[in-house]
Structure formats: structure tokens, C-alpha cells
Scaffold this active site. Sequence first.
Site, short mmCIF file in Angstrom:
data_model
loop_
_atom_site.label_atom_id
_atom_site.label_comp_id
_atom_site.label_asym_id
_atom_site.label_seq_id
_atom_site.Cartn_x
_atom_site.Cartn_y
_atom_site.Cartn_z
N ASP A 197 36.45 43.90 36.61
CA ASP A 197 37.33 42.82 37.02
C ASP A 197 36.84 41.48 36.47
O ASP A 197 35.65 41.31 36.23
CB ASP A 197 37.30 42.78 38.56
CG ASP A 197 38.26 41.77 39.14
OD1 ASP A 197 39.46 41.92 38.93
OD2 ASP A 197 37.79 40.83 39.82
N GLU B 295 38.68 43.20 32.07
CA GLU B 295 39.88 42.41 32.30
C GLU B 295 39.65 40.98 31.82
O GLU B 295 38.86 40.26 32.40
CB GLU B 295 40.24 42.38 33.80
CG GLU B 295 41.47 41.55 34.08
CD GLU B 295 41.55 40.98 35.49
OE1 GLU B 295 42.65 40.81 36.00
OE2 GLU B 295 40.49 40.71 36.09
#
Length: 623
Positions: A338, A367
Site C-alpha cells: 500500500d 501502489e
Amino acid sequence: MKPVKIFLIVFLGICCLSSVLQAQNSIDRVEPPFWWVGFKETKLQLLVHGAEISQYTPNITFPGVSITKVIRVKNPNYLFIDVMVAPDAKAGQFNISFKNTTGEKISYGYELKARSENSAARQGFNSSDAIYLITPDRFANGKMQNDTVAGLEDKHNRDFKGGRHGGDIQGISDHLDYISDMGFTSIWLNPVLENAQPTYSYHGYATTDFYKVDPRFGSNEEFRLMVEKARDQGIGFIMDMIANHSGSEHWWMKDLPSDDWINYADEYLVGKYVNTTHRRTLLRDPYSSASDKKRFSNGWFVETMPDLNQKNPLMAEYLIQNAVWWIEYSGLTGIRMDTYPYSDMTFMSEWTRRIMEEYPNFNIVGEEWSINPSVISYWQRGKINKNGYVSYLPSLMDFPLNHILAKGLMDKEEWSKGLIDIYKLLANDADYPDPSNLVIFPDNHDMSRIFTQLNEDEDLYKMAIAFNLTMRGIPQIYYGTEILMSNPGTDDHGIIRSDFPGGWAGDTVNAFTGKGLKLSQQQAQDFMRKLLNWRKDKDVIHNGKLMHYVPEDGVYVYFRYDETDKVMVIFNKNDKETDLPLDRFAEIMNGTKSARDVITERKFKILNKITLSSRSVMVLEIK
Ligand code: CA
């Protein structure tokens, strides 16, 4: 392993041991809770937490295992122990004995396990895979008894879009056959670790214990068993991890080890909060200022998510070991990291390097939410960056392609708009060290459902799905996208992440069985199932080359090809039946005599043109 309990001794009335009992109870955690022999990295760093534990000196007597360093920090309730696990150390259990200057002793049981066979050589997800992304709270409720758990404030509330709806690991485990039948070969689960936050905890991105699955989802063991069961069905598991931040209710927030454990700790301790600027381009920007960089990297993502200071080597080691622990413990085939650029970038490089060193065939997707391919490619392993930054991250989410696909499909066809935008974007693949290792997706948990983005147009939806399942890269589909789940009139995350029909007892619609689905939903599901299952063993789609042609007259054509196979994908955005002359494609179609339409299964002879239905996509195996 748990601390050795000696309550019995107390019950026997040996009162002189009461001080030992107190000390026994003073270690409340050792992390990682256990470890393995046989890693390339021989150093293991233990975080020990307990009242005044820094006053103790640890000792280990076990063949091949030795303490090389003991690190004390400002907070006396922590002790960090560097343990050397020799390459020839054998698996086993031993005690770590702690002793203070007044002779008080604590004994703590610890275990080094044997690694599973071929663990280091495990194959990570790759372009032969198709990933199903699941928000675990919203997929299926397999166990009602864990919907609300004592001690966890955020209670079950299915009527609230931001509440916990009760989906869990059992629910996913129960429906692996559906996922497998659909043709998926990997699952990426949004985070499952404990989020003991008072509200809005269902999404899982505010970790409060890095070594514990949230009990509302299940236990660590249930998670491990689900991964094992999935593996038996040919499905790999990608764990969602967050190194940038924890939740504000993380246990260490009540007893920080040091002032530099989290960023902006001084402000936090006086009740203030400094947020990140979210200006991610500055990391590669040759003109950015140090103060802007600090504010970006060190600022908190949101107020309930403290920013972890990965510049602190103890924190860095903690996070690296935590990732290795979950890979080894639960049998992962990948990690989705993330908010990749928000962590310290030097740390991210080391975190990734260490994991890939232990598992050379593993895969990690980061990400970085930018629609600029130049920003994305900066992070991919093998990229030569002007500022010298070296990354070890194999894969990234292809946000630029995600963005341009919906736009290119929605825009009216013009000289400089429409399909041409998709075509032009792909030219930027020249900047990626490995475009085939990008994860491509029509939508995900953070954006409007693709069906909504495409204004609920079923023809464009089919084009978007066919594109993602035949383009270079690794396709990822968000749960429910196969049945046209949508979020009309809102982009509220709680609505985007609505419950999957059929996952809850009493649901009148059941997408697992097809009961109650609208015809359009059934057709969408069939369409995706067919393409996914076809894709499963199509090496030409997994590893073949890509050649595409400038879109003309509302039609975009690309080919996937290798030595033995050719697949032709044709997108027709025209409102009428369109004849596609084939002479333009002679260099790749030379000698082609027949085609098989993968979707309709129709076979036909190839002459000098193909007639395209209005607003349609064709996937043709040509020979
Ligand atoms: Ca449940």
C-alpha cells in the site's frame, strides 16, 4: 510460544517466588512471535515489550543461536535483541532467559521452526495469473459468531456503509470454488490484520497489531489454512501490507519505544497532527526542496494513521521481518504494498531487496497512484533513474492504463481523443523495465466501479474486460465487477465496497449460484468466466509479444503473438456494423486462413475483411 506460566507454583504456596511471577508476567510480547532456520539473512531482531524489561540482560543457550547485540531505547519497557541464527542451526524450542542486576529472572519460550520444502523457490504471481481482489468484510460472511468480538469497539453494523458487515476468512474459504470456476488464479485480499479502531475499521488499513489477523475476520491459523486450501485449488495469495503507517490504536502508540519511532511524534505527544501533502512527484523531481520532501514522507496519511519512521533501523527491521514472517507463515505468493511512495524510499528499496533475496521468484506489486507512466516506472526494478535511486520492486499497479482505458472508451472518437489515447499511452511502455509485470485493472476498491465509470454501458464494459484480460500485464478484477456491481450517483467507498450478493444468509440474490441475477449480470459473469478460463493456459497472452495498430475510424486492433500462436483483439466503437479491411495487418496476418472467436466460439475463414458488430469487442485466435 507463550511465556512460561508458573501460576501452579504460586498455588502451591511458594510465596518466595512471587517476585519471579511478577517478572514472568512482565513480558507481554516478543516479536516476531517465532522464526525459522534457513534464511539467507542470519540476523533475527527481536522486539521485547514488558514493564522495565530494559533492566534485564537476555541469554540464549541453543546450538547455532547466539545473541550478538542488545539494544536499549529511551522507553525502558522495550528491549531489542539481535540474534544470530547460524546457517546450520536446527529447528527447535528454547528459552530466552532474562536476568536483572538484583538477580530476578524471566524465562520466555521461543521457537525456530523448519521452513517448508521449496519455500525460498516459491513462484510469485505473474502474467499467467488473473487476480481477484476482495474486500474481506464485504465478500461473504462465513461465521456469524465473529461478527462482533468482545473488546473490539467497532461492532457489526450492516446498515452502515462504513461499518463492519461481517465478511470473513471463512466466507472466502467457503467460496474458493466459485473463484476458481470463474478462472482466477490469485487472490489479493485487502488487509486482514487487526484494526482495533473505534470506527471505520472494516477496510483494514489501520493496523493495530502487525502479527495478528483481526478476530472479526478469523485467526492467524484460519488465514493460513485458507491460503493452503486456495493453493490446493491452484490459487495463490497476495497479502495487502502497509509499511507506511499503523492505526492510531496500535498497541505501541500507548507506549512508544522512542521519540523517533513514528514521524512527527513530538507533535503527536502534544495532541497535534501533521498530515502528508500527498505530492508524490517530488520524490523524483530534480527541483524539489528538502522541506517539501520531509513533509510529504513524514506527514501522516490521515489523522488515524500514524506515520512510521522507517529511517529508524529498528522500525525498518521490524517491518522487513514482519513481511518475511507472513510470507513464510502463511504461504503467500505475493504482496501488494500500500501507499508505496509514502514510506521512506531508501527503506522501501531495502525492504523489497531483502524479501526478493529470500524469495527470488516472489512478486511484489506497489501502489503508486499516478496516471503518469514516468512516475510509475521510476519504482520498477531495473529502472535506471537519473537521481541514482535503485528500486527492487518487481511490479506496480498500472494506474495510467487504468485511467486511460475508461477515458478512451467513454470519449467520443476524434482525431486526438478516444481509442487513440489508449494507443498513445502504451507507447510509454518503452520507459518500463518490464511492462509485462504491471498489474492492470478496470477498477479497484478505491475508485468507482468500472460499470459506473462507463455510465453502465454493457458494450463498453465488455470492451474494458476483454482489454484487461488480453493486454500485456497481470489482470486484476475487483470482486463484484463480474456481476456489474456499481455505485450510481456516489463515489463513497462504503458503497463501492458493497456486499457481494449471496455472501450473507438471507440474501435474495446469490451471485455464487446465479440465483436472482439480472440477465445482464449473468451475461457479464459468463463473459468474464469464459475469457478468464480461456486465458488460463494461453501462453501467448501470458508471455506473447504485443503489436498494435493506430486506431482508425473507431476501430482499435492489437495482436498478441509468439512463435506458435496469434490472437487478434478488435474493438469497434462505431454504432453500426463495420467492415474491417485486413490489408493493413499483412505483416502479422500474412498466411492467416481462419479464425476462432473465443467469445462466441464461432469459427470462420479469413478473407480480406472482417465484419464487426456495432460497439463490440472480438477476441480471435487466428491461424
Ligand atoms: Ca463474520
